[in-house]
Design a protein around this motif. Sequence first.
Motif, PDB file in Angstrom:
ATOM      1  N   GLY A 226       0.837  -1.187   0.000  1.00 14.15           N
ATOM      2  CA  GLY A 226       0.000   0.000   0.000  1.00 14.15           C
ATOM      3  C   GLY A 226       0.872   1.238   0.000  1.00 14.15           C
ATOM      4  O   GLY A 226       2.085   1.162  -0.216  1.00 14.15           O
ATOM      5  N   TYR A 227       0.268   2.370   0.253  1.00 14.68           N
ATOM      6  CA  TYR A 227       1.002   3.616   0.267  1.00 14.68           C
ATOM      7  C   TYR A 227       0.665   4.402   1.522  1.00 14.68           C
ATOM      8  O   TYR A 227      -0.459   4.378   2.006  1.00 14.68           O
ATOM      9  CB  TYR A 227       0.649   4.465  -0.958  1.00 14.68           C
ATOM     10  CG  TYR A 227       1.174   3.888  -2.244  1.00 14.68           C
ATOM     11  CD1 TYR A 227       2.463   4.163  -2.661  1.00 14.68           C
ATOM     12  CD2 TYR A 227       0.383   3.070  -3.038  1.00 14.68           C
ATOM     13  CE1 TYR A 227       2.961   3.641  -3.838  1.00 14.68           C
ATOM     14  CE2 TYR A 227       0.860   2.539  -4.217  1.00 14.68           C
ATOM     15  CZ  TYR A 227       2.165   2.836  -4.608  1.00 14.68           C
ATOM     16  OH  TYR A 227       2.646   2.316  -5.766  1.00 14.68           O
ATOM     17  N   LYS A 228       1.676   5.133   2.038  1.00 13.25           N
ATOM     18  CA  LYS A 228       1.441   6.055   3.133  1.00 13.25           C
ATOM     19  C   LYS A 228       0.747   7.296   2.584  1.00 13.25           C
ATOM     20  O   LYS A 228       0.805   7.577   1.388  1.00 13.25           O
ATOM     21  CB  LYS A 228       2.764   6.465   3.777  1.00 13.25           C
ATOM     22  CG  LYS A 228       3.403   5.394   4.609  1.00 13.25           C
ATOM     23  CD  LYS A 228       4.618   5.975   5.292  1.00 13.25           C
ATOM     24  CE  LYS A 228       5.190   5.008   6.279  1.00 13.25           C
ATOM     25  NZ  LYS A 228       6.307   5.603   7.022  1.00 13.25           N
ATOM     26  N   LYS A 229       0.134   8.062   3.472  1.00 15.13           N
ATOM     27  CA  LYS A 229      -0.545   9.285   3.054  1.00 15.13           C
ATOM     28  C   LYS A 229       0.464  10.342   2.625  1.00 15.13           C
ATOM     29  O   LYS A 229       1.562  10.427   3.165  1.00 15.13           O
ATOM     30  CB  LYS A 229      -1.373   9.852   4.202  1.00 15.13           C
ATOM     31  CG  LYS A 229      -2.693   9.197   4.400  1.00 15.13           C
ATOM     32  CD  LYS A 229      -3.475   9.990   5.404  1.00 15.13           C
ATOM     33  CE  LYS A 229      -4.911   9.535   5.431  1.00 15.13           C
ATOM     34  NZ  LYS A 229      -5.703  10.342   6.343  1.00 15.13           N
ATOM     35  N   ARG A 230       0.050  11.152   1.657  1.00 16.59           N
ATOM     36  CA  ARG A 230       0.843  12.310   1.265  1.00 16.59           C
ATOM     37  C   ARG A 230       0.598  13.418   2.269  1.00 16.59           C
ATOM     38  O   ARG A 230      -0.467  13.520   2.856  1.00 16.59           O
ATOM     39  CB  ARG A 230       0.406  12.802  -0.102  1.00 16.59           C
ATOM     40  CG  ARG A 230       0.797  11.925  -1.230  1.00 16.59           C
ATOM     41  CD  ARG A 230       0.398  12.536  -2.521  1.00 16.59           C
ATOM     42  NE  ARG A 230       0.901  13.919  -2.545  1.00 16.59           N
ATOM     43  CZ  ARG A 230       0.920  14.684  -3.613  1.00 16.59           C
ATOM     44  NH1 ARG A 230       0.445  14.238  -4.729  1.00 16.59           N
ATOM     45  NH2 ARG A 230       1.386  15.908  -3.572  1.00 16.59           N
ATOM     46  N   TYR A 231       1.606  14.272   2.459  1.00 16.70           N
ATOM     47  CA  TYR A 231       1.403  15.443   3.296  1.00 16.70           C
ATOM     48  C   TYR A 231       2.298  16.573   2.813  1.00 16.70           C
ATOM     49  O   TYR A 231       3.245  16.362   2.062  1.00 16.70           O
ATOM     50  CB  TYR A 231       1.649  15.140   4.778  1.00 16.70           C
ATOM     51  CG  TYR A 231       3.085  14.819   5.130  1.00 16.70           C
ATOM     52  CD1 TYR A 231       3.937  15.805   5.604  1.00 16.70           C
ATOM     53  CD2 TYR A 231       3.579  13.533   5.015  1.00 16.70           C
ATOM     54  CE1 TYR A 231       5.241  15.511   5.932  1.00 16.70           C
ATOM     55  CE2 TYR A 231       4.881  13.228   5.354  1.00 16.70           C
ATOM     56  CZ  TYR A 231       5.700  14.225   5.804  1.00 16.70           C
ATOM     57  OH  TYR A 231       7.006  13.933   6.140  1.00 16.70           O
ATOM     58  N   LYS A 232       1.969  17.760   3.228  1.00 14.11           N
ATOM     59  CA  LYS A 232       2.746  18.945   2.889  1.00 14.11           C
ATOM     60  C   LYS A 232       3.528  19.350   4.129  1.00 14.11           C
ATOM     61  O   LYS A 232       2.983  19.374   5.235  1.00 14.11           O
ATOM     62  CB  LYS A 232       1.811  20.071   2.454  1.00 14.11           C
ATOM     63  CG  LYS A 232       2.498  21.276   1.886  1.00 14.11           C
ATOM     64  CD  LYS A 232       1.454  22.268   1.414  1.00 14.11           C
ATOM     65  CE  LYS A 232       1.982  23.091   0.280  1.00 14.11           C
ATOM     66  NZ  LYS A 232       0.946  24.008  -0.224  1.00 14.11           N
ATOM     67  N   LYS A 233       4.793  19.650   3.934  1.00 15.49           N
ATOM     68  CA  LYS A 233       5.677  20.018   5.039  1.00 15.49           C
ATOM     69  C   LYS A 233       5.994  21.502   4.938  1.00 15.49           C
ATOM     70  O   LYS A 233       6.312  21.998   3.857  1.00 15.49           O
ATOM     71  CB  LYS A 233       6.950  19.192   4.946  1.00 15.49           C
ATOM     72  CG  LYS A 233       7.977  19.472   6.002  1.00 15.49           C
ATOM     73  CD  LYS A 233       9.170  18.568   5.773  1.00 15.49           C
ATOM     74  CE  LYS A 233      10.265  18.828   6.754  1.00 15.49           C
ATOM     75  NZ  LYS A 233      11.421  17.971   6.498  1.00 15.49           N
ATOM     76  N   ALA A 234       5.870  22.217   6.059  1.00 16.02           N
ATOM     77  CA  ALA A 234       6.193  23.640   6.102  1.00 16.02           C
ATOM     78  C   ALA A 234       7.317  23.850   7.102  1.00 16.02           C
ATOM     79  O   ALA A 234       7.206  23.447   8.255  1.00 16.02           O
ATOM     80  CB  ALA A 234       4.973  24.450   6.504  1.00 16.02           C
ATOM     81  N   ILE A 235       8.412  24.442   6.638  1.00 15.17           N
ATOM     82  CA  ILE A 235       9.518  24.817   7.521  1.00 15.17           C
ATOM     83  C   ILE A 235       9.426  26.323   7.724  1.00 15.17           C
ATOM     84  O   ILE A 235       9.523  27.094   6.771  1.00 15.17           O
ATOM     85  CB  ILE A 235      10.876  24.417   6.930  1.00 15.17           C
ATOM     86  CG1 ILE A 235      10.922  22.910   6.738  1.00 15.17           C
ATOM     87  CG2 ILE A 235      12.009  24.877   7.840  1.00 15.17           C
ATOM     88  CD1 ILE A 235      12.162  22.415   6.050  1.00 15.17           C
ATOM     89  N   ILE A 236       9.240  26.716   8.980  1.00 14.58           N
ATOM     90  CA  ILE A 236       8.953  28.097   9.316  1.00 14.58           C
ATOM     91  C   ILE A 236      10.149  28.694  10.041  1.00 14.58           C
ATOM     92  O   ILE A 236      10.615  28.129  11.032  1.00 14.58           O
ATOM     93  CB  ILE A 236       7.696  28.171  10.198  1.00 14.58           C
ATOM     94  CG1 ILE A 236       6.528  27.661   9.380  1.00 14.58           C
ATOM     95  CG2 ILE A 236       7.458  29.569  10.701  1.00 14.58           C
ATOM     96  CD1 ILE A 236       5.350  27.261  10.177  1.00 14.58           C
TER      97      ILE A 236
END
Length: 100
Positions: free
Chosen positions: A76-86
């Motif tokens: 299967g596949y893991k969920k996609r996510y967006k990463k923000a470096i602040i």
Amino acid sequence: MTNNITSVKIDIIKYPIITDKSTQLLEENQYSFAVDNKAHKKDIKTTIEYIFNVKIKHINTSNRHQKKKRVGKFIGYKKRYKKAIITLDKNHSINLFPDN
């Protein structure tokens, strides 16, 4: 004049990312968060400034690709996510590890 506080969506920020690399970035006053895939930089900035009461210098975002996850013969596949470096201003910081 529009009020930014009314347009803040708190559910944009999912959780802080705590890895070896992100803890090293804390020394440079940079914090990593997993955010909603459809969130824009302006939305992320207003939300972080509202929640943590800090001043943001700039934001870097990246869309993380899906990784394969295998359990036995099933793939299967893991969920996609967006990463923000602040990156925060010098005088501000976020306490991710509160003292109990």
